[in-house]
Motif scaffolding. Structure first.
Motif, PDB file in Angstrom:
ATOM      1  N   ARG A 825     -34.878  -1.904 -11.079  1.00  0.00           N
ATOM      2  CA  ARG A 825     -35.608  -3.146 -11.353  1.00  0.00           C
ATOM      3  C   ARG A 825     -34.677  -4.341 -11.190  1.00  0.00           C
ATOM      4  NH1 ARG A 825     -37.584  -1.750 -17.401  1.00  0.00           N
ATOM      5  NH2 ARG A 825     -38.478   0.303 -17.033  1.00  0.00           N
ATOM      6  N   HIS A 826     -35.185  -5.353 -10.520  1.00  0.00           N
ATOM      7  CA  HIS A 826     -34.420  -6.596 -10.424  1.00  0.00           C
ATOM      8  C   HIS A 826     -35.352  -7.716 -10.832  1.00  0.00           C
ATOM      9  CE1 HIS A 826     -31.211  -4.486  -8.371  1.00  0.00           C
ATOM     10  NE2 HIS A 826     -32.158  -3.859  -7.719  1.00  0.00           N
ATOM     11  N   ASN A 827     -34.778  -8.757 -11.401  1.00  0.00           N
ATOM     12  CA  ASN A 827     -35.606  -9.844 -11.865  1.00  0.00           C
ATOM     13  C   ASN A 827     -35.491 -11.022 -10.906  1.00  0.00           C
ATOM     14  OD1 ASN A 827     -36.712 -11.990 -13.353  1.00  0.00           O
ATOM     15  ND2 ASN A 827     -36.358 -10.821 -15.221  1.00  0.00           N
ATOM     16  N   ALA A 828     -36.636 -11.523 -10.478  1.00  0.00           N
ATOM     17  CA  ALA A 828     -36.621 -12.619  -9.495  1.00  0.00           C
ATOM     18  C   ALA A 828     -35.792 -13.797 -10.010  1.00  0.00           C
ATOM     19  CB  ALA A 828     -38.043 -13.055  -9.192  1.00  0.00           C
ATOM     20  N   ASP A 829     -35.935 -14.119 -11.302  1.00  0.00           N
ATOM     21  CA  ASP A 829     -35.190 -15.263 -11.845  1.00  0.00           C
ATOM     22  C   ASP A 829     -33.686 -15.065 -11.729  1.00  0.00           C
ATOM     23  OD1 ASP A 829     -37.223 -16.924 -12.570  1.00  0.00           O
ATOM     24  OD2 ASP A 829     -37.550 -15.956 -14.498  1.00  0.00           O
ATOM     25  N   ASP A 830     -33.229 -13.829 -11.958  1.00  0.00           N
ATOM     26  CA  ASP A 830     -31.788 -13.578 -11.878  1.00  0.00           C
ATOM     27  C   ASP A 830     -31.287 -13.799 -10.460  1.00  0.00           C
ATOM     28  OD1 ASP A 830     -32.261 -12.808 -14.417  1.00  0.00           O
ATOM     29  OD2 ASP A 830     -31.920 -10.679 -14.127  1.00  0.00           O
ATOM     30  N   LEU A 831     -32.119 -13.352  -9.492  1.00  0.00           N
ATOM     31  CA  LEU A 831     -31.691 -13.508  -8.092  1.00  0.00           C
ATOM     32  C   LEU A 831     -31.656 -14.989  -7.726  1.00  0.00           C
ATOM     33  CD1 LEU A 831     -33.722 -10.604  -6.503  1.00  0.00           C
ATOM     34  CD2 LEU A 831     -31.292 -10.657  -6.948  1.00  0.00           C
ATOM     35  N   VAL A 832     -32.640 -15.748  -8.228  1.00  0.00           N
ATOM     36  CA  VAL A 832     -32.647 -17.186  -7.933  1.00  0.00           C
ATOM     37  C   VAL A 832     -31.394 -17.818  -8.509  1.00  0.00           C
ATOM     38  CG1 VAL A 832     -33.836 -19.346  -8.376  1.00  0.00           C
ATOM     39  CG2 VAL A 832     -35.146 -17.317  -7.814  1.00  0.00           C
ATOM     40  N   ALA A 833     -31.053 -17.417  -9.737  1.00  0.00           N
ATOM     41  CA  ALA A 833     -29.868 -18.015 -10.370  1.00  0.00           C
ATOM     42  C   ALA A 833     -28.623 -17.729  -9.546  1.00  0.00           C
ATOM     43  CB  ALA A 833     -29.708 -17.458 -11.779  1.00  0.00           C
ATOM     44  N   THR A 834     -28.516 -16.501  -9.037  1.00  0.00           N
ATOM     45  CA  THR A 834     -27.339 -16.166  -8.227  1.00  0.00           C
ATOM     46  C   THR A 834     -27.324 -16.995  -6.946  1.00  0.00           C
ATOM     47  OG1 THR A 834     -27.304 -13.936  -9.110  1.00  0.00           O
ATOM     48  CG2 THR A 834     -26.158 -14.289  -7.049  1.00  0.00           C
ATOM     49  N   ALA A 835     -28.499 -17.109  -6.313  1.00  0.00           N
ATOM     50  CA  ALA A 835     -28.552 -17.882  -5.063  1.00  0.00           C
ATOM     51  C   ALA A 835     -28.150 -19.325  -5.330  1.00  0.00           C
ATOM     52  CB  ALA A 835     -29.956 -17.822  -4.483  1.00  0.00           C
ATOM     53  N   LEU A 836     -28.586 -19.833  -6.476  1.00  0.00           N
ATOM     54  CA  LEU A 836     -28.288 -21.232  -6.761  1.00  0.00           C
ATOM     55  C   LEU A 836     -26.822 -21.436  -7.124  1.00  0.00           C
ATOM     56  CD1 LEU A 836     -31.474 -22.233  -8.622  1.00  0.00           C
ATOM     57  CD2 LEU A 836     -30.622 -23.131  -6.485  1.00  0.00           C
ATOM     58  N   ALA A 837     -26.180 -20.369  -7.619  1.00  0.00           N
ATOM     59  CA  ALA A 837     -24.777 -20.525  -7.981  1.00  0.00           C
ATOM     60  C   ALA A 837     -23.905 -20.574  -6.737  1.00  0.00           C
ATOM     61  CB  ALA A 837     -24.353 -19.369  -8.881  1.00  0.00           C
ATOM     62  N   VAL A 838     -24.471 -20.241  -5.571  1.00  0.00           N
ATOM     63  CA  VAL A 838     -23.699 -20.337  -4.323  1.00  0.00           C
ATOM     64  C   VAL A 838     -23.867 -21.754  -3.801  1.00  0.00           C
ATOM     65  CG1 VAL A 838     -23.387 -19.440  -2.011  1.00  0.00           C
ATOM     66  CG2 VAL A 838     -24.175 -17.933  -3.815  1.00  0.00           C
ATOM     67  N   GLU A 839     -23.043 -22.646  -4.292  1.00  0.00           N
ATOM     68  CA  GLU A 839     -23.061 -24.067  -3.925  1.00  0.00           C
ATOM     69  C   GLU A 839     -24.278 -24.476  -3.102  1.00  0.00           C
ATOM     70  OE1 GLU A 839     -19.579 -24.669  -1.622  1.00  0.00           O
ATOM     71  OE2 GLU A 839     -20.119 -22.997  -0.334  1.00  0.00           O
ATOM     72  N   PRO A 840     -25.408 -24.728  -3.760  1.00  0.00           N
ATOM     73  CA  PRO A 840     -26.614 -25.053  -3.010  1.00  0.00           C
ATOM     74  C   PRO A 840     -26.612 -26.493  -2.536  1.00  0.00           C
ATOM     75  CG  PRO A 840     -27.026 -25.239  -5.343  1.00  0.00           C
ATOM     76  CD  PRO A 840     -25.613 -24.767  -5.208  1.00  0.00           C
ATOM     77  N   VAL A 841     -25.636 -27.276  -2.992  1.00  0.00           N
ATOM     78  CA  VAL A 841     -25.789 -28.710  -2.814  1.00  0.00           C
ATOM     79  C   VAL A 841     -25.986 -29.111  -1.361  1.00  0.00           C
ATOM     80  CG1 VAL A 841     -23.297 -28.936  -2.867  1.00  0.00           C
ATOM     81  CG2 VAL A 841     -24.713 -30.913  -3.155  1.00  0.00           C
ATOM     82  N   LYS A 842     -25.318 -28.429  -0.440  1.00  0.00           N
ATOM     83  CA  LYS A 842     -25.434 -28.871   0.946  1.00  0.00           C
ATOM     84  C   LYS A 842     -26.735 -28.405   1.566  1.00  0.00           C
ATOM     85  CE  LYS A 842     -20.656 -28.522   2.475  1.00  0.00           C
ATOM     86  NZ  LYS A 842     -19.901 -27.597   3.295  1.00  0.00           N
ATOM     87  N   THR A 843     -27.314 -27.367   0.983  1.00  0.00           N
ATOM     88  CA  THR A 843     -28.371 -26.675   1.713  1.00  0.00           C
ATOM     89  C   THR A 843     -29.738 -26.749   1.072  1.00  0.00           C
ATOM     90  OG1 THR A 843     -26.646 -25.129   2.302  1.00  0.00           O
ATOM     91  CG2 THR A 843     -28.873 -24.495   2.841  1.00  0.00           C
ATOM     92  N   VAL A 844     -29.809 -26.422  -0.230  1.00  0.00           N
ATOM     93  CA  VAL A 844     -31.130 -26.233  -0.825  1.00  0.00           C
ATOM     94  C   VAL A 844     -31.701 -27.533  -1.333  1.00  0.00           C
ATOM     95  CG1 VAL A 844     -32.428 -24.994  -2.552  1.00  0.00           C
ATOM     96  CG2 VAL A 844     -30.519 -23.905  -1.430  1.00  0.00           C
TER      97      VAL A 844
END
Length: 1579
Positions: A825-844
């Protein structure tokens, strides 16, 4: 980075402090980037080991001016910021990027550490290639007005933004912080990206790619291969069947000398000749690392089991605790003055406390707009109730009855109107259904809202005048019918439209009972919107329980930032507040966007005791607090955090406390809570006593969570999840934890499960949906043995969690965000948090990220879709994507299947501006997402593919196989056509031994019989030839050849003519002269560069002594344009045959034996091989005789031919057959169809033709072009009922879909469904099958594709999964024997096997015509013997795979008919994973994947499957195709696509027979000549 070579933890403490101070200054914006770097370099200068060329800076901060400051400061968070500062974890004033909001420092560090690990492996994925014109970013005004991009309410992202922003001081000093920071410098950019950028100036230095690759990339950046390959001829590596003709060097478009220099050898010795292949090389390198778990042993061929079932891992953590005991809440106290019903409370306050304020609403600037007192609220609600019951409709027929459902449509910004409407409905005893204001007819969620309104049978909507004006209208002013909605009547509830109740009218206020009070909407994971009904007693009990839990007192002030239509905003801010005469101050969403501090100011001004917020509100306040000096929050006794159940809320709470503690905020007042639409409030933390220790946190291992067990994280701190409790469960409730899937079995104490609640204060049902209700509201938990634990029903809350020490409730996620991948089981929120911790500033863009899973190949696959900032560069985006992959892989141990970036603001939104996940998923699966960047990684996450098949060593000899087959009762797969019996008069056969004699004989005996009629596009006969005319024209040509050609008997002469009678005359002229004709398709005048080299090549290869042609073509051959592509000075003698003198040759040549050559047949195979075969006189007359018998051709018959007359059976029918059999041939050059499509069909109708021959290209033209015009053709009197057989001449597997649609389309014009059939020929034997008049109808079978890949033939029922329809290729011609042979062992096969078709017949060709006379090939293909069985028969190998099945039908002689099924060319098959695939099958699947795929072709390159798809839609759809193509090939063929290439229509080369030239396409792709729209390299 400056940290290179510096161990920061080893620096003296004061230097570390100074660095931290410096970082702080930069993040606060008190120092520029330049100044920061200067000072930092100075500080570190003495500690840096002196390395050459170390740049003292942060290489991953782009220095291009465009990136220094954020161009779109969003209104939500004022304050300057530079994106460069975003690298630092300090929370700071944020600009439009709103970047650091997500940071959970611990998580960010974990992500950075994970990326660092990947960095060491140094594997860069190849960056996709994109055409520059594609994907214009969606136009976004730089300052998006707040409401259009209401992204900020994106609940999840903000919560996580908040989660990730805490500024934890100690982490700044910890050595980990610095070490992890250094990770960011080594960016994962593609090593080939330097070759990609088409020479634009680079804005920042790229990190050093791996040496080999970069060297390659540099060389390739400067080599541009000039490789102009002609379309029909491509060189390909000699395969097992060998290259037929060694092409002359000049033809290949690149001299041998230069070819080595421009073809580089990569490390693997694979020649690469362009940037495309560098990419593929990179892809191969990234794929070489073993990613998947070891697979178990080889599976059986015939096994039904396709999927590799993962073996359970013995190390998987398992729950070990005892079974959980239900947890009981405190008893619900009874207070003497609690009202008997909620309406009674309102009546009481309206009468006794009329001046007391109930609700204050704010305007857009955050200033109070109006205050509604309890008196006003009561009187207006009464008026509305009276109006609803008495003033709509008539007395005898009121529109509303008590118990009816009514929709409430009010915007968030008008709470007063909503309160009045809600209480008015309660007083009228109608059931309010609050919904969002629909924005447009196509609103993402409006269709689902329609489902809700339908299931609650709502037909009346209440709204305000202002709101009504804003709804979308039809041109005549009516409100439009929203998609999916029932018909609605709209009622405006502004006071001026309400009627004062008459004196004697009193509302009926019964004591609370189980009738429904109101319906609250909830969206399920699948996107359906359901209504949760809350009964009057539940509503009241819930208010009582909240009052007790939160200790509400009469007359308190509450600030509410939540939506008052549902959830906590409704329960606390509208219902419980009225019960307790609380003064509610509502801060609408729009105000928060304009002024994020507004709620904090309201608390300060009104000295509010309670505030009701979400994480995002904490966040915004924190971002904007700098401007506020005089704020005091000491009045707050309870700060309720509505989304405190989300694990990522903990850092927002900490960070907020950190900032506002100095403004009087007490740590113990923060109260996270957990809620669910079905169970209402599940748990809430009660405010702690002053100074009491704050509750403990749980730090859990993500690995454990993925297996559903609770393990305190000890080992790897990177993959830890910190969770805060949500307090105790509600008074009067009972709670259990049950397994989320399967029967509701009680969990063990250390197991994560779904929280279920039994309480009087919960929802009662999904209104109008009894089936779904039972599974949610009436759950009875069972114990390990499966026995129910009691009678009481529980309600599922949809929350996943566990009970911690002291009965505290912890929530780790929601069921709807649960992704089950490979049983974890994986939680969508956890994956979002990880993606956002990868310096989203330039991209997202604004942190808008959606995570969901799709089912592909028997498992869930994770997809992440994010909105990309308008100013993000390709390079940044790709880099961000690669990092997200690595981070998620490291932290969650799960592979992503697809990562897509879409232009900002294009994801479907929920009414409050969050991302509509379900709609996004729908768009992804339907190909409507229109991403601007995409990365597929099927290689890493698809781990359940079966093990590749190992070719079994052939210990068993072919003879034993045969015996085995016979013993098993299987027939040997062979079939024979009718006997070429001596039915005819010997004399005739003797006369027809040579075609030249047959023509002379016909010219004498029947001179005026018309043999040929040539039609033009109008259907007019432009030229006819009787026997005598043809003979005379042939004689003229013979005379000219003898005079001008200087030829010897047996010389080759090229005939270069457009399709027509001249060609036929020239052919017989050559036979009369004793020279060998070679028919060649003339070059296309508009496309000489591509078509002339092929002509030149055939002339060179056949060593032609002379060319016969027409005047216009002769001019073309000598023209300037021709000289550009070939050397025109070296043509052999060219003779134009247009105006020849009337001369007769002295004698007509007669060959001494029938084994002499009659003509050469040249053709280019689909694999790009040019092959010429030799046809002897004996073979020609035998072939003509077979066709005559099969089709019953006599001189009285007419046939119509719409084929190209240059090679194969087309040539035989056009030039030879009529002269042999004497029938009349009506010739329609296929080119004429381009100017007049119906000409072929109208000819059939006009001449009442019984037999016609065409090609697939002609059939396709008619199907596509005339399909819609059948009515018109019918009106013109077109009638095809005369057609008895319409045969498609081809050298491929019959195209069943095309022949069927042709039959269906023209059925209305009288075409018999039995008429259409196909023929089959090959290079070694031009006609093997031809559906004649006598044989049974062609049969169709369905074979199992899985078996076919193993070279087995298993028949299945129509419609079976994985079935492939195949149709018989026509009846085997008289005199032809066919056998199916194993191409490796050369032994005959049983009829359940797929093998090579071998043929034995008197009309097989006598050999290849090659320059070097490769005898080995000759013997192998034309005169080969079986390895046992019938040693004397000589067979020719067709190079096609097929099988033979005995059918139930009878043939002419009364025996059961053996049908031959052709599956595909052996040269074309793809050997992948040890199985045999036919390109056409994969292409059929690909073409079905999306409506915009016009055509597709597949080939392999170094074991990678490459799919080329032509896009017929707009270019923005190009990237939609990538996941769909990957999905369909994985689902239907169990193959992972390596590269997806999207090209323009018409790029896939097709030869004159309508066959795809895949090898040519492959060469163009590798030479980078396709100009693709997009190339995706699947990882």
């Amino acid at each position: 980075m400056t940290d290179r070579g510096v161990d920061l933890s080893a620096l003296p403490k004061e230097v570390r402090d100074q660095l931290a101070e410096l970082d702080l200054e930069l993040s606060e914006g008190d120092i520029t980037q330049k100044g920061y770097e200067k000072k930092r370099a100075k500080l570190l200068a003495s500690y840096i080991p002196h390395l050459p060329n170390v740049e003292l800076s942060l290489p991953d901060v782009q220095r291009s001016p465009g990136h220094s400051a954020d161009p779109s400061p969003s209104p939500e968070a004022p304050g300057p910021s530079t994106s460069s500062a975003s690298r630092h974890h300090r929370a700071h004033r944020s600009g439009g990027a709103r970047d650091d909001r997500y940071r959970s420092d611990i998580h960010t560090e974990a992500v950075q550490a994970a990326l660092a690990k990947h960095k060491e492996e140094k594997m860069a994925p190849p960056m996709p290639t994109k055409r520059r014109s594609a994907f214009v970013q969606s136009p976004i005004d730089t300052c998006t007005p707040p409401d259009t991009s209401s992204a900020s309410e994106d609940e999840g992202s903000l919560r996580r933004k908040a989660a990730l922003s805490a500024a934890i001081a100690q982490s700044l000093q910890s050595p980990d912080y610095w070490i992890n920071r250094s990770v960011q410098s080594s960016s994962t950019s593609s090593s080939a990206s330097s070759t990609l950028s088409h020479g634009e100036p680079k804005t920042h230095p790229l990190p050093q790619p791996p040496p080999a690759a970069s060297l390659l990339a540099d060389v390739l950046a400067h080599t541009r291969i000039e490789n102009s390959v002609p379309p029909d001829v491509t060189s390909s590596t000699p395969q097992e069947r060998g290259s037929r003709v060694d092409l002359p060097p000049a033809v290949k478009g690149m001299s041998r000398g230069q070819s080595r220099s421009s073809m580089l050898d990569t490390a693997d010795g694979v020649p690469v000749s362009s940037r495309v292949s560098t990419k593929i090389q990179q892809l191969l390198n990234t794929l070489k690392r073993p990613k998947r778990p070891p697979l178990s042993e080889f599976f059986l061929d015939d096994s039904e089991e396709i999927v590799e079932v993962p073996r359970p891992d013995p190390n998987t953590p398992k729950p070990e605790g005892r079974q959980i005991v239900p947890v009981k809440g405190e008893p619900l106290g009874v207070v003497s003055n609690w009202p008997p019903a909620l309406q009674a409370a309102l009546a009481r306050w309206g009468a006794t406390q009329a001046k007391s304020p109930a609700l204050t609403a704010l305007d857009i600037t955050g200033k109070p707009l109006y205050t509604l007192t309890y008196g006003k609220l009561w009187s207006r609600s009464l008026k509305l109730a009276y109006t609803l019951l008495n003033k709509l409709g008539t007395k005898s027929e009121p529109v509303l009855q008590p118990g009816d459902r009514v929709a409430l449509v009010y915007p968030n910004s008008d709470p007063g109107m909503f309160w009045v409407a809600f209480y008015g409905c309660l007083l009228a005893e109608v059931i309010p259904v609050p919904i969002e204001v629909p924005l447009s007819r196509q609103d993402a969620g409006s269709q689902q809202i329609g489902f809700l309104l339908g299931s609650c049978s709502v037909s009346l909507a209440l709204t305000s005048e202002v709101c009504l004006k804003g709804l979308p209208k039809t041109p005549n002013g009516e409100i439009i019918q929203f998609k999916g909605w029932p018909r609605m009547k709209w009622v405006v509830t502004d006071t001026k439209y309400l009627t004062k109740p008459s004196k004697d009218w009193q509302p009926h206020i019964p004591t609370a009972n189980t009738d429904t009070a109101y319906i609250e909407y909830k969206a399920s994971k699948e996107g359906t919107v359901m209504g949760v009904a809350v009964s009057k007693i539940s509503m009241l009990t819930h208010c009582q329980a909240l009052t007790q839990a939160c200790n509400y007192c009469e007359g308190e002030t509450l600030v509410n930032v939540l939506d008052c239509k549902k959830d906590m905003g409704l329960w606390h801010g509208v219902l419980t507040s009225v019960m307790n005469r609380i003064h509610t101050i509502t801060v609408p969403y729009a105000v928060m966007k304009a002024c994020p501090m507004s709620w904090v100011q309201r608390v300060h001004i009104h000295k509010a005791r309670v505030a009701l917020v979400k994480c995002r509100d904490l966040h915004w306040a924190m971002m904007a607090h700098k401007d506020q000096k005089d704020t005091n929050l000491s009045s707050i006794r309870m700060l309720i955090v509505a989304d405190g159940a989300n694990p990522w809320s903990v850092s927002s709470c900490d960070a907020f406390l950190n900032v506002f503690q100095s403004f009087g905020l007490k740590p113990e007042v923060i109260c996270p809570c957990a809620t669910s639409p079905e169970a209402l409030t599940v748990a809430i933390r009660r405010p702690g006593a002053r100074g009491a220790p704050l509750p403990a946190r749980a730090i859990l291992s993500m690995g454990g969570l993925s297996h559903g067990v609770i393990r305190v994280n000890t080992e790897d701190k990177n993959s830890a999840l910190t969770v805060q409790d949500v307090g105790h469960i509600m008074p009067g409730a009972l709670m259990c934890i049950v397994k989320p899937d399967g029967p509701p079995q009680l969990c063990k104490t250390d197991e994560i499960g779904e929280i279920v609640i039994n309480s009087r204060a919960g929802g009662t049902m999904y209104y109008g949906l009894p089936g779904v209700t039972k599974n949610t509201f009436e759950v009875i938990p069972v114990n390990q043995a499966g026995a129910p634990i009691g009678e009481i029903p529980f309600t599922r809350t949809g929350l996943l969690g566990f009970v911690g020490p002291g009965s505290l409730v912890f929530v780790v996620g929601k069921i709807e965000g649960l992704l089950m991948v490979s049983r974890r089981r994986h939680n969508a929120d956890d994956l979002v948090a990880t993606a956002l911790a990868v310096e989203p500033v330039k991209t997202v863009y604004r942190g808008r990220i959606a995570v969901f899973s799709v089912t592909v190949f028997y498992d869930e696959r994770i997809v992440i879709v994010a909105e990309q900032r308008p100013d993000a560069s390709e390079e940044d985006s790709f880099q961000w994507m690669s990092r997200v992959l690595q981070a998620i892989d490291s932290i969650h141990q799960v592979g992503l299947y697809c990562l897509a970036l879409v232009p900002a603001n294009t994801l479907p939104k929920t009414p409050l501006g969050g991302i509509h996940i379900c709609e996004t998923k729908q768009n992804f699966l339907e190909g409507n997402l229109h991403p601007c960047n995409i990365l597929m990684c099927p290689h890493t996450c698809v781990t359940n593919l079966p093990k590749p098949r190992q070719k079994q060593p052939v210990d068993v000899g072919p003879a034993s196989m045969l015996v085995g087959n016979l013993v098993a009762g299987k027939r040997i797969a062979q079939a024979t056509g009718r006997e070429l019996a001596m039915v005819e008069d010997q004399d005739l056969i003797r006369k027809h031994q040579f075609l030249s004699e047959a023509l002379q004989w016909r010219a004498q005996t029947d001179p005026d019989h018309v043999l040929y009629v040539l039609l033009n596009a109008k259907g007019v006969a432009v030229c006819t030839a009787t026997c005598a005319q043809l003979h005379k024209r042939a004689e003229k040509i013979t005379a000219t050849l003898m005079e001008r050609g200087g030829l010897n008997t047996g010389d080759n002469v090229v005939l270069l003519y457009p399709p027509g009678i001249d060609l036929i005359a020239a052919f017989y002229g050559c036979l009369y002269a004793g020279v060998i004709p070679v028919t060649v398709r003339p070059p296309h005048p508009q496309n000489l560069a591509a078509t002339l080299p092929t002509v030149r090549m055939i002339i060179d290869v056949s060593k032609a002594a002379c060319i016969l042609t027409t005047q216009p073509l002769m001019r073309i051959l000598r023209s300037r344009e021709a000289a550009a592509s070939v050397n025109v000075k070296t043509w052999p003698t060219i003779i134009d045959t247009d105006d020849l003198p009337r001369k007769r040759p002295p004698n007509i040549y007669k060959p001494p034996t029938a084994e002499m050559l009659a003509y050469l047949d040249f053709s280019v195979s689909t694999t790009g091989m040019l092959t010429g075969v030799k046809m002897s006189h004996a073979a020609v007359s035998s072939l003509c005789r077979s066709i005559k018998l099969q089709c019953e051709l006599y001189s009285s018959r007419q046939i119509a031919i719409c084929l190209d007359p240059y090679c194969g059976l087309g040539f035989v029918l056009w030039c030879l057959s009529s002269v042999y059999s004497g029938h009349q041939s009506i010739l329609i050059p296929p080119l004429e169809l381009e100017s007049s499509l119906p000409v072929w069909l109208s000819t059939l109708s006009q001449y009442k033709i019984r037999d016609t021959f065409c090609s697939y290209s002609v059939m396709e033209l008619c199907t596509k072009g005339l399909g819609s015009q059948t009515e018109m053709l019918k009106a013109r009197g077109l009638n095809l009922s005369c057609v008895r057989s319409c045969v498609v001449i081809a050298e491929e597997r019959p195209r069943l879909a095309l022949t069927q649609s042709f039959s269906k389309l023209f059925k209305d014009l009288g075409l018999s469904p039995r008429a259409v059939s196909t023929a089959f020929g090959s290079r070694v034997n031009l006609a093997i099958c031809l559906q004649g008049t006598a044989g049974p109808d062609p049969s169709t079978v369905y074979v199992d594709m899985k078996s076919l890949r193993h070279d087995r033939v298993r028949l299945v029922e129509r419609g079976a999964p994985q079935s492939l329809p195949l149709t018989e290729s026509g009846t085997i011609l008289p005199g032809v024997r066919v056998i199916i042979v194993n191409p490796e062992t050369r032994g005959p096969l049983g009829d359940s096997h797929l093998g090579e078709i071998w043929v034995s017949s008197p009309h097989s060709a006598s050999g290849y015509y090659t320059i070097y006379g490769e005898e080995s090939l000759q013997a192998d293909h034309f005169n080969t013997r079986l390895s046992f069985g019938e040693p004397h028969t000589l067979w020719a190998r067709t190079g096609y795979l097929g099988f033979i099945k005995r059918t139930e039908l009878l043939d002419a002689s009364g025996d059961r008919h053996d049908a031959l099924f052709v599956v595909g060319s052996l040269d074309e098959t793809l050997e992948l994973r040890g199985l045999r695939y036919h390109p056409i099958d994969i292409e059929t699947s690909v073409s079905r994947a999306h409506r915009s795929i016009a055509e597709s072709a597949v080939f392999t390159w170094t074991n990678l499957l490459v799919v080329v798809a032509e896009l017929s839609g707009s270019e923005q759809e190009a990237l939609d195709l990538v996941p769909l193509v990957t999905n369909v090939v994985l689902e239907e063929h169990h193959l992972i696509v390596g590269v997806v290439v999207i090209v323009d229509p018409g790029v896939i080369p097709i030869n004159s027979r309508g066959e795809k030239q895949r090898m040519h396409l492959r060469d163009s792709f590798l030479a980078d000549q396709l100009d693709p729209i997009y190339v995706a390299y699947n990882m």
